[in-house]
Design a protein around this motif. Structure first.
Motif, PDB file in Angstrom:
ATOM      1  N   VAL A 102      38.133 -18.814  -0.372  1.00  0.00           N
ATOM      2  CA  VAL A 102      39.413 -18.576   0.457  1.00  0.00           C
ATOM      3  C   VAL A 102      40.536 -19.873   0.555  1.00  0.00           C
ATOM      4  O   VAL A 102      39.753 -20.010   0.795  1.00  0.00           O
ATOM      5  N   GLN A 103      41.716 -19.483   0.411  1.00  0.00           N
ATOM      6  CA  GLN A 103      42.716 -20.916   0.586  1.00  0.00           C
ATOM      7  C   GLN A 103      42.890 -20.628   2.681  1.00  0.00           C
ATOM      8  O   GLN A 103      43.386 -19.309   2.685  1.00  0.00           O
ATOM      9  N   THR A 104      43.091 -21.325   3.121  1.00  0.00           N
ATOM     10  CA  THR A 104      43.004 -21.306   4.639  1.00  0.00           C
ATOM     11  C   THR A 104      44.211 -21.876   4.728  1.00  0.00           C
ATOM     12  O   THR A 104      45.219 -22.390   4.058  1.00  0.00           O
ATOM     13  N   GLY A 105      44.236 -21.959   5.635  1.00  0.00           N
ATOM     14  CA  GLY A 105      45.978 -21.532   6.235  1.00  0.00           C
ATOM     15  C   GLY A 105      46.812 -23.545   6.564  1.00  0.00           C
ATOM     16  O   GLY A 105      47.419 -23.451   6.424  1.00  0.00           O
ATOM     17  N   SER A 106      45.930 -24.143   6.571  1.00  0.00           N
ATOM     18  CA  SER A 106      46.104 -25.986   6.584  1.00  0.00           C
ATOM     19  C   SER A 106      46.273 -25.657   5.298  1.00  0.00           C
ATOM     20  O   SER A 106      46.423 -27.416   4.866  1.00  0.00           O
ATOM     21  N   GLY A 107      45.975 -24.917   3.739  1.00  0.00           N
ATOM     22  CA  GLY A 107      46.191 -25.225   3.063  1.00  0.00           C
ATOM     23  C   GLY A 107      44.960 -25.889   1.984  1.00  0.00           C
ATOM     24  O   GLY A 107      44.263 -25.832   1.128  1.00  0.00           O
ATOM     25  N   THR A 108      43.348 -25.688   2.229  1.00  0.00           N
ATOM     26  CA  THR A 108      41.902 -26.580   2.347  1.00  0.00           C
ATOM     27  C   THR A 108      41.445 -24.736   1.437  1.00  0.00           C
ATOM     28  O   THR A 108      41.955 -24.174   1.877  1.00  0.00           O
ATOM     29  N   THR A 109      40.905 -25.197   0.626  1.00  0.00           N
ATOM     30  CA  THR A 109      39.842 -24.144   0.695  1.00  0.00           C
ATOM     31  C   THR A 109      38.758 -23.884   0.691  1.00  0.00           C
ATOM     32  O   THR A 109      38.213 -25.025   0.578  1.00  0.00           O
ATOM     33  N   VAL A 110      37.866 -22.912   1.280  1.00  0.00           N
ATOM     34  CA  VAL A 110      36.738 -22.768   1.869  1.00  0.00           C
ATOM     35  C   VAL A 110      35.448 -21.548   1.155  1.00  0.00           C
ATOM     36  O   VAL A 110      36.304 -21.015   0.263  1.00  0.00           O
ATOM     37  N   SER A 111      34.427 -21.831   0.592  1.00  0.00           N
ATOM     38  CA  SER A 111      33.855 -21.513  -0.475  1.00  0.00           C
ATOM     39  C   SER A 111      32.718 -20.889   0.591  1.00  0.00           C
ATOM     40  O   SER A 111      32.012 -21.513   1.685  1.00  0.00           O
ATOM     41  N   GLY A 112      32.358 -19.038   0.255  1.00  0.00           N
ATOM     42  CA  GLY A 112      31.475 -19.494   0.895  1.00  0.00           C
ATOM     43  C   GLY A 112      30.526 -17.815   0.471  1.00  0.00           C
ATOM     44  O   GLY A 112      31.794 -16.350  -0.542  1.00  0.00           O
ATOM     45  N   ILE A 113      29.382 -17.319   1.234  1.00  0.00           N
ATOM     46  CA  ILE A 113      29.438 -15.377   0.243  1.00  0.00           C
ATOM     47  C   ILE A 113      30.266 -14.483   2.067  1.00  0.00           C
ATOM     48  O   ILE A 113      29.911 -15.126   3.357  1.00  0.00           O
ATOM     49  N   VAL A 114      30.457 -12.879   0.909  1.00  0.00           N
ATOM     50  CA  VAL A 114      31.482 -12.215   1.922  1.00  0.00           C
ATOM     51  C   VAL A 114      30.315 -11.537   2.959  1.00  0.00           C
ATOM     52  O   VAL A 114      29.129 -11.017   2.418  1.00  0.00           O
ATOM     53  N   THR A 115      30.138 -11.854   4.075  1.00  0.00           N
ATOM     54  CA  THR A 115      28.996 -11.202   4.742  1.00  0.00           C
ATOM     55  C   THR A 115      29.099 -10.158   5.463  1.00  0.00           C
ATOM     56  O   THR A 115      28.278  -9.389   6.474  1.00  0.00           O
ATOM     57  N   SER A 116      30.340 -10.026   5.786  1.00  0.00           N
ATOM     58  CA  SER A 116      31.229  -8.629   6.424  1.00  0.00           C
ATOM     59  C   SER A 116      32.434  -8.459   6.777  1.00  0.00           C
ATOM     60  O   SER A 116      33.326  -9.478   6.168  1.00  0.00           O
ATOM     61  N   VAL A 117      32.599  -7.175   6.211  1.00  0.00           N
ATOM     62  CA  VAL A 117      34.121  -6.659   6.295  1.00  0.00           C
ATOM     63  C   VAL A 117      34.993  -5.747   7.731  1.00  0.00           C
ATOM     64  O   VAL A 117      33.871  -5.460   8.567  1.00  0.00           O
ATOM     65  N   ASN A 118      35.675  -6.401   8.049  1.00  0.00           N
ATOM     66  CA  ASN A 118      36.285  -5.926   9.821  1.00  0.00           C
ATOM     67  C   ASN A 118      37.736  -6.026   9.612  1.00  0.00           C
ATOM     68  O   ASN A 118      38.015  -5.918   8.567  1.00  0.00           O
ATOM     69  N   THR A 119      38.103  -4.951  10.824  1.00  0.00           N
ATOM     70  CA  THR A 119      40.242  -4.878   9.856  1.00  0.00           C
ATOM     71  C   THR A 119      40.527  -5.761  11.799  1.00  0.00           C
ATOM     72  O   THR A 119      39.425  -5.564  13.168  1.00  0.00           O
ATOM     73  N   GLN A 120      40.934  -6.441  11.983  1.00  0.00           N
ATOM     74  CA  GLN A 120      41.613  -7.061  13.364  1.00  0.00           C
ATOM     75  C   GLN A 120      43.437  -6.402  12.787  1.00  0.00           C
ATOM     76  O   GLN A 120      44.246  -7.204  12.463  1.00  0.00           O
ATOM     77  N   SER A 121      43.577  -5.975  14.248  1.00  0.00           N
ATOM     78  CA  SER A 121      45.600  -5.806  14.524  1.00  0.00           C
ATOM     79  C   SER A 121      46.036  -5.161  12.746  1.00  0.00           C
ATOM     80  O   SER A 121      46.774  -5.348  12.006  1.00  0.00           O
TER      81      SER A 121
END
Length: 152
Positions: free
Chosen positions: A108-127
């Protein structure tokens, strides 16, 4: 001839002026609607000068205008329904995509430009936005840059 609260005044030069009362003939926002047009047409028929009646050609032209107005209204209504349906389909497609990557490793590309990797553990909706949880942080679905299926 002058009709009060209503509608029509005719001068000696046989010019007819139509004055419409705003009670019930104008749609919210001040726009004329289909009922307004029909009321104007009925009033015109009611108050026309019997010595110089409106020609058939003029009535046909007015009915054609009414028909065009009705069709444009139907098209606008259909377009609104189509846009709503497409938005629902788009949202459902994104949600299905998010659920299909549950348990997968994502970057995942974060807002600060870094990349975070990991396992998707859940899905939800926000706004209204579909979010995937990687580790303990939620990210918008659109920020995923890669997906790796386990065992592949």
């Amino acid at each position: 001839m002058t009709a009060i609260g209503g509608v029509l005044s005719t001068s000696a030069s046989s010019t007819t002026t139509l004055q419409v009362s705003t009670s019930g003939t104008v749609a919210p926002g001040g726009a004329l609607n289909q009922n307004s047009f029909l009321q104007l047409l009925a009033t015109q028929l009611q108050y026309q000068n019997p010595l110089q009646p409106t020609s058939n050609t003029q009535f046909i032209a007015q009915l054609a205008q009414f028909s065009s107005l009705e069709q444009m209204t139907n098209v606008a209504t259909g377009e609104t329904q189509l846009q709503s349906g497409l938005a629902t389909i788009n949202s459902n497609t994104q949600l299905a995509t998010a659920f299909s990557i549950m348990g997968d490793t994502v970057s995942v590309q974060t807002g600060s430009g870094t990349t975070v990797s990991g396992i998707v553990t859940s899905v939800n909706t926000q706004s209204g936005a579909i979010m995937v949880t990687v580790g303990s942080q939620s990210y918008p679905l659109q920020t995923i840059v890669s997906v790796t299926k386990p065992g592949l």
